[in-house]
Scaffold this motif. Sequence first.
Motif, PDB file in Angstrom:
ATOM      1  N   ILE A   6      17.274  21.656 -13.262  1.00  0.00           N
ATOM      2  CA  ILE A   6      16.688  22.772 -14.022  1.00  0.00           C
ATOM      3  C   ILE A   6      15.409  22.310 -14.721  1.00  0.00           C
ATOM      4  CG2 ILE A   6      17.051  24.321 -15.997  1.00  0.00           C
ATOM      5  CD1 ILE A   6      20.069  24.318 -15.153  1.00  0.00           C
ATOM      6  N   GLU A   7      15.453  21.109 -15.292  1.00  0.00           N
ATOM      7  CA  GLU A   7      14.285  20.555 -15.978  1.00  0.00           C
ATOM      8  C   GLU A   7      13.109  20.385 -15.003  1.00  0.00           C
ATOM      9  OE1 GLU A   7      13.581  16.261 -17.935  1.00  0.00           O
ATOM     10  OE2 GLU A   7      15.337  17.340 -18.709  1.00  0.00           O
ATOM     11  N   MET A  11       9.491  22.233 -14.970  1.00  0.00           N
ATOM     12  CA  MET A  11       8.276  21.434 -14.946  1.00  0.00           C
ATOM     13  C   MET A  11       7.325  21.919 -13.843  1.00  0.00           C
ATOM     14  SD  MET A  11       7.797  17.434 -13.974  1.00  0.00           S
ATOM     15  CE  MET A  11       7.890  17.878 -12.237  1.00  0.00           C
ATOM     16  N   ILE A  12       7.862  22.188 -12.656  1.00  0.00           N
ATOM     17  CA  ILE A  12       7.036  22.654 -11.534  1.00  0.00           C
ATOM     18  C   ILE A  12       6.451  24.026 -11.838  1.00  0.00           C
ATOM     19  CG2 ILE A  12       7.146  23.461  -9.136  1.00  0.00           C
ATOM     20  CD1 ILE A  12       9.104  21.099  -8.632  1.00  0.00           C
ATOM     21  N   ILE A  13       7.269  24.916 -12.360  1.00  0.00           N
ATOM     22  CA  ILE A  13       6.792  26.271 -12.695  1.00  0.00           C
ATOM     23  C   ILE A  13       5.662  26.194 -13.718  1.00  0.00           C
ATOM     24  CG2 ILE A  13       7.439  28.437 -13.830  1.00  0.00           C
ATOM     25  CD1 ILE A  13      10.241  28.061 -12.448  1.00  0.00           C
ATOM     26  N   GLU A  14       5.831  25.366 -14.738  1.00  0.00           N
ATOM     27  CA  GLU A  14       4.798  25.219 -15.771  1.00  0.00           C
ATOM     28  C   GLU A  14       3.550  24.525 -15.232  1.00  0.00           C
ATOM     29  OE1 GLU A  14       6.567  23.199 -19.112  1.00  0.00           O
ATOM     30  OE2 GLU A  14       8.149  24.704 -19.252  1.00  0.00           O
ATOM     31  N   ALA A  15       3.735  23.426 -14.497  1.00  0.00           N
ATOM     32  CA  ALA A  15       2.599  22.648 -13.998  1.00  0.00           C
ATOM     33  C   ALA A  15       1.734  23.449 -13.033  1.00  0.00           C
ATOM     34  CB  ALA A  15       3.096  21.373 -13.318  1.00  0.00           C
ATOM     35  N   ARG A  54       5.728  13.338 -17.870  1.00  0.00           N
ATOM     36  CA  ARG A  54       7.063  13.557 -18.423  1.00  0.00           C
ATOM     37  C   ARG A  54       7.991  12.360 -18.266  1.00  0.00           C
ATOM     38  NH1 ARG A  54       9.666  19.220 -17.619  1.00  0.00           N
ATOM     39  NH2 ARG A  54       8.310  19.583 -19.365  1.00  0.00           N
ATOM     40  N   TYR A  55       7.909  11.685 -17.108  1.00  0.00           N
ATOM     41  CA  TYR A  55       8.881  10.620 -16.822  1.00  0.00           C
ATOM     42  C   TYR A  55       8.259   9.236 -16.649  1.00  0.00           C
ATOM     43  CZ  TYR A  55      11.716  14.722 -15.814  1.00  0.00           C
ATOM     44  OH  TYR A  55      12.368  15.925 -15.901  1.00  0.00           O
ATOM     45  N   GLU A  77      14.882  14.881  -7.846  1.00  0.00           N
ATOM     46  CA  GLU A  77      15.948  14.518  -8.785  1.00  0.00           C
ATOM     47  C   GLU A  77      16.399  13.071  -8.539  1.00  0.00           C
ATOM     48  OE1 GLU A  77      20.016  16.660 -10.416  1.00  0.00           O
ATOM     49  OE2 GLU A  77      19.141  17.341  -8.542  1.00  0.00           O
ATOM     50  N   SER A  78      16.563  12.703  -7.273  1.00  0.00           N
ATOM     51  CA  SER A  78      16.951  11.326  -6.928  1.00  0.00           C
ATOM     52  C   SER A  78      15.885  10.336  -7.382  1.00  0.00           C
ATOM     53  CB  SER A  78      17.153  11.189  -5.417  1.00  0.00           C
ATOM     54  OG  SER A  78      18.240  11.958  -4.997  1.00  0.00           O
ATOM     55  N   LEU A  79      14.626  10.690  -7.198  1.00  0.00           N
ATOM     56  CA  LEU A  79      13.525   9.831  -7.630  1.00  0.00           C
ATOM     57  C   LEU A  79      13.577   9.595  -9.131  1.00  0.00           C
ATOM     58  CD1 LEU A  79      10.754   8.384  -7.293  1.00  0.00           C
ATOM     59  CD2 LEU A  79       9.719  10.637  -7.644  1.00  0.00           C
TER      60      LEU A  79
END
Length: 86
Positions: A6-7, A11-15, A54-55, A77-79
């Motif tokens: 979800i996070e 992030m993709i929607i915002e970016a 972010r990460y 997600e795996s990354l």
Amino acid sequence: MSELSIELKHMIIEALDLEDISVDDIIDEEPLFVEGLGLDSIDALEIGLALQKRYGITLKSDSEDTRKHFSSITALESLVESQRVK
């Protein structure tokens, strides 16, 4: 849907400023590029920058691994999970 999934979707929607897309519209296993969301190489750069911010994840743009990581939300997600362990 996991919390990280979800996070990442948020992030993709915002970016990418995807106003007509909601978290529920993005299927974890569907491709992000060409089919699926239909993103392109410019979108990949924006997602890469968002991941870095972010990460703290830095990816090589010409790497085959990067293409695999960007194939779906599940792959992203795996990354992120693999980078958090380090």
